[in-house]
Design a protein around this motif. Structure first.
Motif, PDB file in Angstrom:
ATOM      1  N   GLN A 151      18.873  67.037  37.113  1.00 25.91           N
ATOM      2  CA  GLN A 151      18.938  65.689  36.683  1.00 25.91           C
ATOM      3  C   GLN A 151      20.354  65.269  36.723  1.00 25.91           C
ATOM      4  N   ARG A 152      20.721  64.156  37.666  1.00 26.93           N
ATOM      5  CA  ARG A 152      22.070  63.490  37.707  1.00 26.93           C
ATOM      6  C   ARG A 152      21.979  62.115  37.913  1.00 26.93           C
ATOM      7  N   GLY A 153      23.053  61.370  37.435  1.00 25.41           N
ATOM      8  CA  GLY A 153      23.107  59.872  37.689  1.00 25.41           C
ATOM      9  C   GLY A 153      23.154  59.618  38.934  1.00 25.41           C
ATOM     10  N   ALA A 160      28.226  63.487  47.658  1.00 24.20           N
ATOM     11  CA  ALA A 160      26.759  62.782  47.757  1.00 24.20           C
ATOM     12  C   ALA A 160      26.036  62.790  48.862  1.00 24.20           C
ATOM     13  N   HIS A 161      27.006  63.026  50.015  1.00 21.92           N
ATOM     14  CA  HIS A 161      26.216  62.863  51.427  1.00 21.92           C
ATOM     15  C   HIS A 161      25.241  64.331  51.624  1.00 21.92           C
ATOM     16  N   LEU A 162      25.693  65.094  50.695  1.00 21.89           N
ATOM     17  CA  LEU A 162      24.818  66.467  51.172  1.00 21.89           C
ATOM     18  C   LEU A 162      23.559  66.625  50.215  1.00 21.89           C
ATOM     19  N   VAL A 163      23.376  65.662  49.230  1.00 26.76           N
ATOM     20  CA  VAL A 163      22.126  65.871  48.371  1.00 26.76           C
ATOM     21  C   VAL A 163      21.043  64.631  48.621  1.00 26.76           C
ATOM     22  N   SER A 164      19.967  64.834  48.358  1.00 26.38           N
ATOM     23  CA  SER A 164      19.198  63.591  48.369  1.00 26.38           C
ATOM     24  C   SER A 164      18.658  63.177  46.818  1.00 26.38           C
ATOM     25  N   GLN A 165      18.900  61.987  46.584  1.00 30.70           N
ATOM     26  CA  GLN A 165      18.605  61.560  45.160  1.00 30.70           C
ATOM     27  C   GLN A 165      17.156  60.874  45.242  1.00 30.70           C
ATOM     28  N   VAL A 166      16.462  61.199  44.303  1.00 30.91           N
ATOM     29  CA  VAL A 166      14.996  60.292  44.092  1.00 30.91           C
ATOM     30  C   VAL A 166      14.903  59.948  42.321  1.00 30.91           C
ATOM     31  N   GLN A 167      14.946  58.718  42.091  1.00 31.86           N
ATOM     32  CA  GLN A 167      14.717  58.146  40.786  1.00 31.86           C
ATOM     33  C   GLN A 167      13.329  58.967  40.341  1.00 31.86           C
TER      34      GLN A 167
END
Length: 219
Positions: A151-153, A160-167
């Protein structure tokens, strides 16, 4: 923070540079003193796995240290001097146990680095003491090998370009409730550990009654 018996401490000392040691976990047990340190960007889930293991009872069997990593696809190497290392398949994360000279003290180093052309940028690092109990190092490597989403904001992560974020996952009050439940669980585990460590007085024979003093007999 200090444990009730003052055998362990967890210290946060923020530095201007996020890649210096921000977190320290130390043990003051006389026969086996040890300490660890972590940079600011070390995933909190890895820190939590280590502090949770401090609260849990020591396992009866010695857990594996490298197996969680190799089972997750990390490559493992060991040289003739006993130095060991493992590297994540994408090459960004690595863990090593090395000594500069044969017979000298070993040091564990975990790092996440990313290539930028001809240079490598440090994302986060951790140093572990080889004198740590095996089950604590195993808790660290198990968390290091985990592929569970965290869990991250949104965009509130370094590089941030190294990770994929999904809500997805708990939001708002659900996330706060989940955090409170974790804190309650940690407090309950700490109380249980204190009760287990306290010497039992139940069933002990009653102390013998002291004979009356000479002065009492005279009166």
């Amino acid at each position: 923070m200090a444990s009730p018996d003052y055998r362990h401490s967890v210290v946060l000392e923020p530095e201007p540079e996020p890649y210096k040691a921000w977190w320290r976990i130390c043990s003051y047990v006389e026969q086996r003193r040890w300490n660890t340190q972590f940079g600011a960007n070390t995933p909190v889930e890895i820190l939590a796995a280590l502090t949770d293991a401090l609260l849990a009872p020591v396992p009866e069997t010695t857990p594996e240290i490298w197996t969680p990593l190799t089972a997750a696809g990390w490559t493992y190497e060991r040289d003739a001097r006993g130095n060991e290392s493992a590297t994540h398949p994408d090459g960004i994360m690595s863990l090593s146990r090395r000594s500069l000279d044969p017979g000298e003290h070993f040091l564990w180093t975990a790092e996440a680095r990313h290539d930028y052309g001809d240079t490598q940028a440090l994302i986060w690092h951790a140093y572990l003491d080889d004198r740590m109990p095996t089950h604590l190092i195993s808790a660290f490597t198990t968390a290091l090998a985990s592929s569970e989403p965290v869990q991250r904001g949104m965009y509130d992560v370094p590089h941030a370009h190294l990770v994929s974020q999904v809500q997805r996952g708990p939001q708002g009050k659900e996330l706060a409730d989940a955090h409170e439940a974790r804190l309650k669980g940690a407090r309950a585990a700490a109380c249980k550990a204190r009760r287990s460590a306290a010497p039992s007085t139940r069933g002990a024979p009653a102390p013998a009654t002291a004979p009356p003093s000479t002065a009492a007999r005279i009166r």
